[in-house]
Scaffold this active site. Structure first.
Site, PDB file in Angstrom:
ATOM      1  N   HIS A  72       0.784  -1.250   0.290  1.00 20.74           N
ATOM      2  CA  HIS A  72      -0.179   0.636  -0.033  1.00 20.74           C
ATOM      3  C   HIS A  72       1.053   0.959  -0.015  1.00 20.74           C
ATOM      4  CE1 HIS A  72      -4.099  -2.244   1.805  1.00 20.74           C
ATOM      5  NE2 HIS A  72      -3.786  -2.316   0.645  1.00 20.74           N
ATOM      6  N   TYR A 200      -8.741   4.395   7.768  1.00 20.52           N
ATOM      7  CA  TYR A 200      -8.934   4.926   9.331  1.00 20.52           C
ATOM      8  C   TYR A 200     -10.095   6.026   9.733  1.00 20.52           C
ATOM      9  CZ  TYR A 200      -4.801   2.927   9.751  1.00 20.52           C
ATOM     10  OH  TYR A 200      -3.808   2.114  10.486  1.00 20.52           O
ATOM     11  N   PRO A 292      -3.117  -0.694  19.293  1.00 26.00           N
ATOM     12  CA  PRO A 292      -2.909  -0.797  17.806  1.00 26.00           C
ATOM     13  C   PRO A 292      -2.978   0.320  16.444  1.00 26.00           C
ATOM     14  CG  PRO A 292      -5.147  -1.950  18.899  1.00 26.00           C
ATOM     15  CD  PRO A 292      -3.890  -0.881  19.978  1.00 26.00           C
ATOM     16  N   LYS A 296       1.644  -0.737  15.174  1.00 29.53           N
ATOM     17  CA  LYS A 296       3.101  -0.471  14.893  1.00 29.53           C
ATOM     18  C   LYS A 296       3.706  -1.348  16.619  1.00 29.53           C
ATOM     19  CE  LYS A 296       3.844   2.503  12.231  1.00 29.53           C
ATOM     20  NZ  LYS A 296       4.874   2.515  11.434  1.00 29.53           N
ATOM     21  N   TYR A 384       4.355   6.351   9.292  1.00 28.03           N
ATOM     22  CA  TYR A 384       3.309   5.202   9.412  1.00 28.03           C
ATOM     23  C   TYR A 384       4.223   4.370   8.532  1.00 28.03           C
ATOM     24  CZ  TYR A 384      -0.389   2.856   8.747  1.00 28.03           C
ATOM     25  OH  TYR A 384      -1.562   1.618   8.529  1.00 28.03           O
TER      26      TYR A 384
HETATM   27  P1  FAS Z   1       3.287 -12.468  21.187  1.00 29.50           P
HETATM   28  O1  FAS Z   1       2.863 -11.652  23.157  1.00 29.50           O
HETATM   29  O2  FAS Z   1       3.445 -12.189  20.135  1.00 29.50           O
HETATM   30  O3  FAS Z   1       4.710 -13.793  21.650  1.00 29.50           O
HETATM   31  C1  FAS Z   1       5.025 -13.515  23.447  1.00 29.50           C
HETATM   32  C2  FAS Z   1       4.970 -15.456  23.353  1.00 29.50           C
HETATM   33  O4  FAS Z   1       5.421 -15.322  24.345  1.00 29.50           O
HETATM   34  C3  FAS Z   1       3.526 -15.973  23.313  1.00 29.50           C
HETATM   35  O5  FAS Z   1       2.818 -17.042  22.184  1.00 29.50           O
HETATM   36  C4  FAS Z   1       3.431 -16.693  24.435  1.00 29.50           C
HETATM   37  O6  FAS Z   1       2.707 -17.728  24.168  1.00 29.50           O
HETATM   38  C5  FAS Z   1       4.493 -16.513  25.568  1.00 29.50           C
HETATM   39  N1  FAS Z   1       5.605 -16.422  26.407  1.00 29.50           N
HETATM   40  C6  FAS Z   1       4.498 -16.052  27.462  1.00 29.50           C
HETATM   41  N2  FAS Z   1       5.008 -16.447  28.269  1.00 29.50           N
HETATM   42  C7  FAS Z   1       5.879 -17.354  28.199  1.00 29.50           C
HETATM   43  C8  FAS Z   1       6.601 -17.967  29.396  1.00 29.50           C
HETATM   44  N3  FAS Z   1       6.870 -17.650  30.611  1.00 29.50           N
HETATM   45  N4  FAS Z   1       7.312 -18.971  28.382  1.00 29.50           N
HETATM   46  C9  FAS Z   1       7.349 -19.549  28.038  1.00 29.50           C
HETATM   47  N5  FAS Z   1       6.735 -18.698  26.225  1.00 29.50           N
HETATM   48  C10 FAS Z   1       5.470 -17.820  27.215  1.00 29.50           C
HETATM   49  N6  FAS Z   1      -0.168  -4.896  16.892  1.00 29.50           N
HETATM   50  C11 FAS Z   1      -0.134  -4.500  15.599  1.00 29.50           C
HETATM   51  O7  FAS Z   1       0.937  -4.241  14.399  1.00 29.50           O
HETATM   52  N7  FAS Z   1      -1.120  -4.564  14.763  1.00 29.50           N
HETATM   53  C12 FAS Z   1      -2.461  -4.795  15.543  1.00 29.50           C
HETATM   54  O8  FAS Z   1      -3.664  -5.297  14.592  1.00 29.50           O
HETATM   55  C13 FAS Z   1      -2.320  -5.601  16.455  1.00 29.50           C
HETATM   56  N8  FAS Z   1      -3.163  -6.245  17.206  1.00 29.50           N
HETATM   57  C14 FAS Z   1      -3.270  -6.589  18.493  1.00 29.50           C
HETATM   58  C15 FAS Z   1      -4.608  -7.226  19.265  1.00 29.50           C
HETATM   59  C16 FAS Z   1      -4.183  -8.583  20.271  1.00 29.50           C
HETATM   60  C17 FAS Z   1      -5.058  -8.600  21.020  1.00 29.50           C
HETATM   61  C18 FAS Z   1      -2.334  -8.204  21.434  1.00 29.50           C
HETATM   62  C19 FAS Z   1      -2.564  -8.468  22.040  1.00 29.50           C
HETATM   63  C20 FAS Z   1      -1.850  -7.455  19.729  1.00 29.50           C
HETATM   64  C21 FAS Z   1      -2.274  -6.531  18.976  1.00 29.50           C
HETATM   65  N9  FAS Z   1      -0.920  -6.038  18.156  1.00 29.50           N
HETATM   66  C22 FAS Z   1      -0.898  -6.037  17.327  1.00 29.50           C
HETATM   67  C23 FAS Z   1       0.947  -6.418  18.948  1.00 29.50           C
HETATM   68  C24 FAS Z   1       1.199  -7.898  18.106  1.00 29.50           C
HETATM   69  O9  FAS Z   1       1.144  -7.865  17.442  1.00 29.50           O
HETATM   70  C25 FAS Z   1       2.247  -7.700  19.226  1.00 29.50           C
HETATM   71  O10 FAS Z   1       2.959  -6.173  19.091  1.00 29.50           O
HETATM   72  C26 FAS Z   1       2.946  -9.296  18.458  1.00 29.50           C
HETATM   73  O11 FAS Z   1       2.944  -9.770  19.040  1.00 29.50           O
HETATM   74  C27 FAS Z   1       4.618  -8.293  19.518  1.00 29.50           C
HETATM   75  O12 FAS Z   1       4.774  -9.675  19.341  1.00 29.50           O
HETATM   76  P2  FAS Z   1       5.923 -10.243  20.094  1.00 29.50           P
HETATM   77  O13 FAS Z   1       6.824  -9.472  21.258  1.00 29.50           O
HETATM   78  O14 FAS Z   1       6.140 -11.534  19.711  1.00 29.50           O
HETATM   79  O15 FAS Z   1       5.301 -10.624  21.337  1.00 29.50           O
HETATM   80  C1  PHB Z   2      -5.302  -5.039  11.447  1.00 32.28           C
HETATM   81  O1  PHB Z   2      -5.423  -4.959   9.197  1.00 32.28           O
HETATM   82  O2  PHB Z   2      -5.332  -6.007  11.832  1.00 32.28           O
HETATM   83  C2  PHB Z   2      -4.279  -3.179  11.351  1.00 32.28           C
HETATM   84  C3  PHB Z   2      -3.874  -2.364  10.293  1.00 32.28           C
HETATM   85  C4  PHB Z   2      -3.362  -1.264  10.320  1.00 32.28           C
HETATM   86  C5  PHB Z   2      -4.199  -1.010  12.138  1.00 32.28           C
HETATM   87  C6  PHB Z   2      -4.093  -1.689  13.748  1.00 32.28           C
HETATM   88  C7  PHB Z   2      -4.775  -3.089  13.178  1.00 32.28           C
HETATM   89  O3  PHB Z   2      -3.403   0.412  12.615  1.00 32.28           O
END
Ligand code: FAS
Ligand code: PHB
Length: 389
Positions: A72, A200, A292, A296, A384
């Site tokens: 995009h 957005y 989110p 980022k 962005y």
């Molecule tokens: P993660 O949380 O993805 O991974 C951590 C891992 O560690 C998990 O698999 C967990 O099971 C494991 N773990 C935890 N405790 C442990 C332990 N004690 N021992 C062993 N393993 C353990 N970011 C965006 O950019 N856009 C979005 O739209 C967006 N939506 C999101 C929605 C939700 C509900 C959440 C929670 C996050 C969202 N995020 C979004 C942010 C998300 O994408 C994170 O930035 C991304 O998962 C970060 O990755 P990790 O740092 O690997 O953490």
């Molecule tokens: C998504 O596609 O999940 C998404 C994209 C942009 C955002 C947040 C979430 O800023």
């Protein structure tokens, strides 16, 4: 058991770091609390910065991304029934890539298995030992057995509810947090995206976002109460509310259908300082969380991994610990710029219950300035698409 780096967490941070280390001949074991299948049920990010795509290429895990993703060059902002485009490419030649976090996590797991790198699943009771020494170790229970893994370094990639961060002593750890008074209700549906770019929307009824995963898989969000429950929302109620929050041009052509995933995420900003303690280094959500809105979270996990991988590579290849010593300082410089951008996007696009009429007019003026000012649009575009590492 012995390895060079123990990586706690098998999400995108841990897997990407593990693959980059493997490519450099540095041995790492990934400890994951859940199963691979469970990790891959998570529906999260959808927009990747160029820096993350470059790292996935470096890790040898970008083939499917290049076949299935979209780039995009801009995005759309909407204010009630009006909307305007922000052409990133007018200000910086650095498109963003639309590809689900779930898919890139799958690609990283596939790559890790193809090189026979070790991942332990269903890991419990993880304990970090001697992180301030030159001989740290990690103990945990796997399949009813307690094991100890001696290592040189520990990477805490275990997300916001992991154990790693808490191994930095409370008297040393500074935690900064901002809780937002709303959440995001997200829906994934096998429908055609409403627009070829993300939309957005700031509406009098609250924020909405129209996103996608591919031409037959759409991702939508509406701002909801922080304590709302998905049981309060039928699919029809979701689609009707989304239509009320986006311009008629999009609402009238919205392709609706049954949700295949529906979830509510609370929104907060969080940073832990420092991001290192002795031989323990935090990456990704283990160290910081952003709302989110700016897309980022995943992308900042990637920049942490970039800094930590290069610092570890410098240590192992040149016996030089300069970059390792400065990891936290280096990573936090970019983390705080991303925190600011994510806070600004969230503050500008959401309906805050406590906003006065004055606040609402300032918010509208912010959006009007963005619509009319190339300087404002250039600033948004630079943030962005991704600030430099
Ligand atoms: P993660 O949380 O993805 O991974 C951590 C891992 O560690 C998990 O698999 C967990 O099971 C494991 N773990 C935890 N405790 C442990 C332990 N004690 N021992 C062993 N393993 C353990 N970011 C965006 O950019 N856009 C979005 O739209 C967006 N939506 C999101 C929605 C939700 C509900 C959440 C929670 C996050 C969202 N995020 C979004 C942010 C998300 O994408 C994170 O930035 C991304 O998962 C970060 O990755 P990790 O740092 O690997 O953490
Ligand atoms: C998504 O596609 O999940 C998404 C994209 C942009 C955002 C947040 C979430 O800023």
């Amino acid at each position: 058991m012995r390895t060079q780096v123990v990586i706690i967490g098998g999400g995108p941070s841990g897997l990407l770091l593990g693959q980059l280390l493997h490519k450099s001949g540095i041995d790492a074991v990934v400890l994951e609390r859940r199963t691979r299948e469970y990790v891959l049920t998570r529906i999260r990010a959808g927009v990747l910065e160029r820096g993350l795509v470059d790292l996935l290429e470096q890790a040898g895990a970008a083939d499917r991304l290049h076949n299935e993703s979209y780039t995009h060059d801009g995005t759309v902002f909407a204010v009630n029934n009006e909307h305007f485009g922000i052409p990133f490419s007018k200000y910086i030649d650095k498109p963003v890539t639309v590809y689900g976090q779930t898919e890139l996590t799958r690609d990283l797991y596939d790559k890790r298995e193809s090189v026979n790198a070790q991942t332990l699943f269903n890991v419990e009771d993880v304990v970090l030992n001697n992180v301030k020494s030159n001989a740290p170790s990690v103990e945990c229970r796997v399949a009813e057995k307690t094991i100890r893994i001696d290592c040189d370094f520990i990477a805490g990639c275990d997300g916001s509810y992991g154990v790693s961060r808490h191994n930095i002593p409370a008297e040393v750890r500074n935690e900064f947090e901002k809780i937002y008074p709303f959440g995001w209700l997200g829906v994934l549906a096998e429908t055609k995206p409403v627009h070829e770019e993300l939309v957005y929307a700031n509406s009098d009824r609250g924020f909405a976002l129209c996103s996608m995963r591919n031409q037959n898989l759409s991702r939508y969000y509406v701002q909801c109460d922080a304590n709302d429950n998905i049981d309060n929302w039928t699919d029809t109620q979701f689609w009707d509310e989304l239509k009320r929050r986006i311009p008629d041009q999009f609402a009238d052509t919205l392709d609706t259908g049954p949700s295949i995933e529906k979830s509510i995420a609370k929104l907060r900003s969080f940073v832990c300082e420092p991001m290192q303690w002795g031989r323990l280094f935090l990456c990704g959500d283990a160290a910081h969380i952003v709302p989110p809105t700016g897309a980022k979270g995943l992308n900042t996990a990637a920049s942490d991994v970039h800094y930590l991988y290069n610092a570890l590579h410098q240590w192992y290849s040149e016996n030089d610990h300069t970059a390792l010593d400065k990891y936290s300082e280096t990573a936090l410089k970019r983390v705080w710029k991303v925190q600011r951008f994510s806070w600004w996007m969230t503050s500008t696009l959401h309906r805050f219950p406590q906003y006065s009429e004055f606040d609402l007019r300032v918010q509208r003026a912010e959006l009007e300035f963005l619509q009319q000012s190339e300087a404002a649009q250039a600033s948004l575009a630079l943030n962005y698409v991704g600030l430099p590492y």
